[in-house]
Design an enzyme around this catalytic site. Structure first.
Site, mmCIF file in Angstrom:
data_model
loop_
_atom_site.group_PDB
_atom_site.id
_atom_site.type_symbol
_atom_site.label_atom_id
_atom_site.label_comp_id
_atom_site.label_asym_id
_atom_site.label_seq_id
_atom_site.Cartn_x
_atom_site.Cartn_y
_atom_site.Cartn_z
ATOM 1 N N ASN A 163 87.963 75.244 30.276
ATOM 2 C CA ASN A 163 86.951 74.170 29.716
ATOM 3 C C ASN A 163 85.998 74.649 28.769
ATOM 4 O O ASN A 163 84.986 74.594 28.391
ATOM 5 C CB ASN A 163 86.207 73.256 31.275
ATOM 6 C CG ASN A 163 85.743 74.416 32.105
ATOM 7 O OD1 ASN A 163 85.763 75.325 31.678
ATOM 8 N ND2 ASN A 163 84.662 73.542 32.948
ATOM 9 N N GLU A 170 84.724 82.318 40.477
ATOM 10 C CA GLU A 170 83.681 80.956 40.446
ATOM 11 C C GLU A 170 84.807 79.578 40.334
ATOM 12 O O GLU A 170 85.265 79.695 38.998
ATOM 13 C CB GLU A 170 83.085 80.675 39.008
ATOM 14 C CG GLU A 170 81.717 79.790 39.323
ATOM 15 C CD GLU A 170 82.400 78.858 37.974
ATOM 16 O OE1 GLU A 170 82.512 77.772 39.534
ATOM 17 O OE2 GLU A 170 81.977 78.396 36.574
ATOM 18 N N CYS A 229 81.935 72.780 36.338
ATOM 19 C CA CYS A 229 82.280 72.779 37.579
ATOM 20 C C CYS A 229 80.980 72.689 37.970
ATOM 21 O O CYS A 229 81.214 72.120 38.937
ATOM 22 C CB CYS A 229 82.727 74.398 37.340
ATOM 23 S SG CYS A 229 81.381 75.812 36.765
HETATM 24 O O1 G3H Z 1 82.746 75.185 34.395
HETATM 25 C C1 G3H Z 1 82.218 76.170 34.469
HETATM 26 C C2 G3H Z 1 80.939 76.445 33.736
HETATM 27 O O2 G3H Z 1 80.771 77.762 34.904
HETATM 28 C C3 G3H Z 1 79.500 75.507 33.665
HETATM 29 O O3 G3H Z 1 79.550 76.623 32.658
HETATM 30 O O4 G3H Z 1 76.984 74.741 33.342
HETATM 31 O O5 G3H Z 1 77.058 75.545 31.088
HETATM 32 O O6 G3H Z 1 78.618 73.472 31.309
HETATM 33 P P1 G3H Z 1 77.863 74.352 31.788
#
Ligand code: G3H
Length: 478
Positions: free
Chosen positions: A158, A253, A287
């Protein structure tokens, strides 16, 4: 046209001797968009060997020079934002504007990391012995931070670029070498990003990028004796990596089920706007997406109406058109999401919109009156489907949040700051946002999850520290 992107090893672009490739399917067209090399275990061995050697001299390179190269890479990355963003659009169906934002954010992250590294690695500690009982002032202890060695970075689909550089930059500024294993969807974006580091002129072998099948090189990489640290972002695979990895620091994570608790005094327009941003940006494939709304019954009707009105305004279509909702990353992901939707339907959830899917494209869907016996109450759809659970007390909301096996972030909406703090303290998550949707950034903020959401803390400063260890030198006076 049969062209297969080369992998990066020893400062050069190479073809794998396996003569095999891995296809990257465009989520929108569902046709092969790119192909990358399927590296072999021998090639991984070679990369590890080179990384070990390169790290030794890199650790001796002055900190300010390491920082200078990172600043250069950051500038080149930003200059190349357009072609990299185009790959993100084709490989992971990220809306065009968000794809550009990801690359720019990545450049900023690399620069900030260089600056932060210069500050925090530029100082150590000085301790004296006579503060501990029984000691005279005969020992002086000097501490500094030294690199771990070879860092293995595994980012998710992602944010293939941003979550790669959030591992690469801290590793490099701290004096480590770096082996990158990109996700299959996002591999070509990663290769382009690595090319920017190549152009910046880092020493040969310091950065490598191996592509290939998880089944062939996944465990081989994560269990490799040459790896001194793993930084992983992704799904359940992280749990098995943590079980198999050796005695090395891990940064993990692994997703979340971020709850949004809404109290009766909340500004419902603000909540609705944040539910849209938090739940539906990049089609829910974050996430930190809002993954369950827990709203006090007395304001639930009003909130659901407001969210419904905003869902109706979301554009649905291809990422090239910069649509709000774009196809999810793969057919299996779309099938999984559909499974959650059908389960909720069978068990009586209220559909605020009709369920609609074409290929990997799933229309945004708000499910009201979700109950705890439905899978969607607990599982992470990673798609544009958001459950609403109506609660009769704040305690019920906190209980639902804490009963999850995840604990990444959460958010609470209320005008009463005292209540917000108490609820935030009671939520068992790595971060709680007050009156805003969960988010990782700004990228120097600490970012961490508890339970199945991860190990350790990220964010620029924490990542640099995590990728070093303390070295002490004790001067013994006569
Ligand atoms: O998908 C996991 C990422 O660490 C979320 O990052 O809050 O900038 O979308 P974000």
């Amino acid at each position: 046209d049969g062209e297969v992107y080369k992998y990066y090893s020893d400062g050069e672009w190479k073809k794998s001797s396996s003569n095999k490739s891995v296809a990257i399917i465009n989520p929108t067209t569902r046709k092969t968009q790119y192909k990358v090399q399927a590296c072999s275990q021998e090639e991984v061995n070679k990369v590890m060997e080179i990384a070990k050697v390169a790290q030794k001299s890199w650790a001796k390179t002055p900190l300010w020079k390491r920082a200078e190269l990172l600043h250069k890479a950051a500038a080149i990355l930003k200059e190349h934002k357009a072609p990299i963003a185009e790959c993100l659009v084709k490989e992971i169906a990220k809306p065009a504007k968000d794809a550009v934002t990801e690359v720019v954010r990545s450049g900023d992250l690399v620069s900030y990391c260089a600056e932060e590294g210069v500050r925090i690695l530029g100082e150590g500690k000085f301790l004296v012995s006579d503060s501990f009982p029984g000691n005279e002032r005969t020992k002086y202890c000097l501490t500094s931070k030294i690199p771990l060695g070879v860092v293995l970075a595994i980012p998710p689909f992602n944010y293939p670029v941003n979550l790669a550089v959030s591992k690469i930059a801290p590793a490099l500024i701290a004096g480590n070498s770096l082996v990158l294993k990109p996700p299959t969807q996002g591999a070509v974006s990663c290769l382009h990003m690595v090319h920017c580091f190549h152009l910046a002129g880092f020493p040969k072998g310091l950065i490598s990028c191996v592509t290939g099948k998880g089944s062939e090189i996944g465990d081989f990489l994560t269990m490799h004796p040459g790896v001194n640290c793993i930084s992983f972002t992704g799904g359940d695979t992280g749990i098995s990596i943590s079980k198999k990895a050796g005695m090395i620091p891990l940064q993990m994570e692994l997703g979340g089920k971020d709850a949004c608790i809404v109290l009766e005094d909340a500004d419902l327009d603000l909540v609705a706007a944040n539910i849209i941003k938090g739940g539906f940006s990049y089609s829910g494939q974050r996430c930190t997406a809002v993954k369950v709304v827990l709203v006090i019954e007395s304001v639930a009707d009003a909130l659901v109406e407001k969210v419904k009105a905003r869902v109706a305004k979301l554009s649905v279509g291809p990422p090239e058109d910069d649509s709000d909702i774009t196809p999810v990353v793969s057919e299996s992901s779309a099938n999984f999401i559909e499974g959650l939707v059908l389960d909720a339907k069978e068990k009586g959830a209220t559909f605020c919109q009709p369920y609609k899917r074409e290929g990997n494209l799933i229309w945004p869907l708000l499910l009201d009156n979700v109950r705890p016996d439905m899978r969607i109450a607990w599982e992470e759809p990673f798609g544009p489907v958001l459950p609403v659970i109506r609660i009769s007390s704040v305690e019920e909301g906190i209980h639902h949040c804490n009963a999850s096996n995840f604990g990444l972030q959460g958010c609470v909406f209320t005008r009463d700051i005292n209540k917000a703090i108490l609820i935030g303290d009671a939520m068992e998550t790595g971060t709680v946002q007050i009156n805003s949707a969960p988010a990782r950034g700004p990228d120097h903020f600490p970012f961490q999850g508890i339970k199945d959401s991860g190990i350790g803390s990220q964010g620029i400063t924490n990542s640099i520290n995590m990728m070093t260890k303390v070295k002490s030198t004790v001067i013994n006076l006569p």
